[in-house]
Design an enzyme around this catalytic site. Structure first.
Site, PDB file in Angstrom:
ATOM      1  N   LEU A 124       2.472  -5.579 -10.959  1.00 15.03           N
ATOM      2  CA  LEU A 124       2.843  -4.960  -9.676  1.00 15.03           C
ATOM      3  C   LEU A 124       1.833  -3.902  -9.242  1.00 15.03           C
ATOM      4  O   LEU A 124       2.066  -3.129  -8.338  1.00 15.03           O
ATOM      5  CB  LEU A 124       4.241  -4.340  -9.767  1.00 15.03           C
ATOM      6  N   ASP A 171      -5.042  -5.408  -4.283  1.00 12.39           N
ATOM      7  CA  ASP A 171      -4.004  -4.468  -4.716  1.00 12.39           C
ATOM      8  C   ASP A 171      -4.150  -3.118  -4.019  1.00 12.39           C
ATOM      9  O   ASP A 171      -3.179  -2.543  -3.524  1.00 12.39           O
ATOM     10  CB  ASP A 171      -4.073  -4.254  -6.239  1.00 12.39           C
TER      11      ASP A 171
HETATM   12  C1  GLA Z   1      -5.156  -8.390 -10.147  1.00 12.60           C
HETATM   13  C2  GLA Z   1      -6.375  -7.850  -9.417  1.00 12.60           C
HETATM   14  C3  GLA Z   1      -6.415  -8.353  -7.979  1.00 12.60           C
HETATM   15  C4  GLA Z   1      -6.234  -9.866  -7.896  1.00 12.60           C
HETATM   16  C5  GLA Z   1      -5.045 -10.297  -8.751  1.00 12.60           C
HETATM   17  C6  GLA Z   1      -4.932 -11.794  -8.844  1.00 12.60           C
HETATM   18  O1  GLA Z   1      -3.977  -7.857  -9.615  1.00 12.60           O
HETATM   19  O2  GLA Z   1      -6.385  -6.455  -9.408  1.00 12.60           O
HETATM   20  O3  GLA Z   1      -7.616  -7.957  -7.352  1.00 12.60           O
HETATM   21  O4  GLA Z   1      -7.404 -10.524  -8.252  1.00 12.60           O
HETATM   22  O5  GLA Z   1      -5.112  -9.800 -10.080  1.00 12.60           O
HETATM   23  O6  GLA Z   1      -4.663 -12.333  -7.594  1.00 12.60           O
END
Ligand code: GLA
Length: 391
Positions: A124, A171
């Protein structure tokens, strides 16, 4: 949600004065488009009702003082000596400080206390939430005027250089730009974005936390990214204009990557298929066709599990369980992988019963507890309290 009064009290107990500001940054979900951001495709994240709160105030000693309520640990360093640390939680904050310094921001000594209810290592994005909260807290305290998108990029670079995870931008972007009841369709190449209404009639967004802790930095994430780059390099030999998997289709992969390396081919094929799935999923969402959207989520899980190989037996178990319930429209692992949560679309009237049944099965077969969260989609980072007087 966590209360800002609590973190204010923590700060005051620690440093003997009230904080000047309290900043909140949320964790995120991603509806579909996994491991796509660093391949420059589209993603569909949203900020959630779990967040990190950072309380900040100045000190007169040119020192960075940090305190994590969750770990009950502190960290102190002179502003002249900010560098990656062996204390892993401190790196998320220090990395952001270093980004401000790299841009000659006029920092002086400051104290931070932080806490949150984004479960760590659950997919998350607790780390992105902490980085973004730190960035907005520094911006507010030192009155800098970086654009929101630049704060996002500073937070992402902090993760690269201090946490050593070569993450994409999803994220941090979602944590800062989130909007209540909306998902964000982000083009990870141009960074243009569009808010898509995300209020699901009669359906809950349920996260099922496997309570398997992943460690993104455990090189598997960086390895996937490198495999994608390898695939691009091979395609580029025949198609020089290609910059990333964004520009690649299946026939190019068949021609340029398949003959060279089966594993790299499978990784890249997942990405190319997921790019396409996301675009279709957005259409389903626009039409309100949650059943079709759910089918896409199942297909994504399949790809993540078998082709990209970032799932694990606990997550696979949860998705297999989900498939047995017609009231679950879609289910898949979410985030970087190797543990954390599945995201599930469940018809409201069945949510409680299904959570309890899957929880029981999980306990029986896997041997430990499942933690469910019924998620609300919320706004992105904001300053929630200001006690510093503006003269
Ligand atoms: C992690 C990384 C994101 C993305 C996801 C997979 O959360 O921080 O940048 O690559 O994995 O979608």
């Amino acid at each position: 949600m966590m209360d800002q009064k609590d973190i204010s009290v923590v700060f005051e107990n620690r440093y003997g004065v009230e904080p000047s500001y309290i900043v909140r940054s949320p964790g995120r979900i991603n509806i579909i488009g996994e491991h796509i951001d660093y391949n420059e495709g589209f993603v569909l994240p949203a900020a959630i009702d779990k967040s990190i709160l950072v309380a900040i105030g100045r000190n007169d000693e040119y020192k960075v003082r940090l305190y994590s309520k969750e770990f009950d640990e502190s960290y102190e360093v002179s502003l002249d000596d900010v560098a990656p640390s062996t204390v892993s939680w401190a790196n998320y904050l220090l990395g952001v400080v270093a980004q401000f310094q790299a841009r000659q921001a006029p920092l002086s000594g400051f104290n931070i206390a932080f806490d949150g209810d984004v479960p760590i290592g659950s997919g998350l994005s607790s780390s992105a939430a902490l980085e973004c909260a730190t960035a907005l807290a520094l911006q507010t305290l030192f009155d800098t005027s970086f654009e929101k998108m630049e704060l996002v990029q500073m937070a992402q670079k902090a993760e690269h250089s201090y946490a050593k995870v070569m993450c994409g931008i999803m994220d941090q972007f979602a944590s800062v730009f989130g909007k209540k009841d909306h998902a964000i369709r982000l083009d990870c190449r141009s960074l243009s974005y569009e808010y898509v209404p995300f209020q699901l009639e009669g359906v809950d967004i349920v996260l099922l936390n496997s309570n398997v802790k992943h460690s993104l930095s455990s090189s598997a994430y960086n390895e996937r990214r490198a495999q994608c780059e390898q695939g691009v390099a091979w395609v580029k030999e025949a198609y020089p204009a290609v910059q990333s998997l964004r520009d690649v289709d299946l026939s190019m992969l068949d021609e340029c990557v398949k003959p060279k390396d089966g594993l790299v081919y499978r990784r890249c094929r997942y990405v190319v298929e997921e790019k396409e799935r996301l675009l279709q999923a957005c259409e389903h969402l626009e039409k309100g066709d949650l059943v079709a959207l759910g089918q896409k989520m199942y297909a994504t899980h399949d790809g993540l599990s078998k082709e990209y190989e970032v799932s694990c037996k606990e997550l696979d178990f949860l998705v297999e369980q989900a498939k047995q319930y017609p009231d679950i429209l879609g289910s898949r692992m979410m985030g970087g992988g190797f543990g954390g949560c599945t995201i599930n679309l469940i018809r409201k009237e069945a949510t409680e019963r299904i959570i309890s049944e899957i929880g029981k099965a999980y306990k029986e077969v896997i041997g430990w507890e499942l933690t469910p969260y019924i998620t609300q989609v919320e706004d992105g980072s904001s300053v929630v309290t200001q006690t510093e007087r503006v003269n």
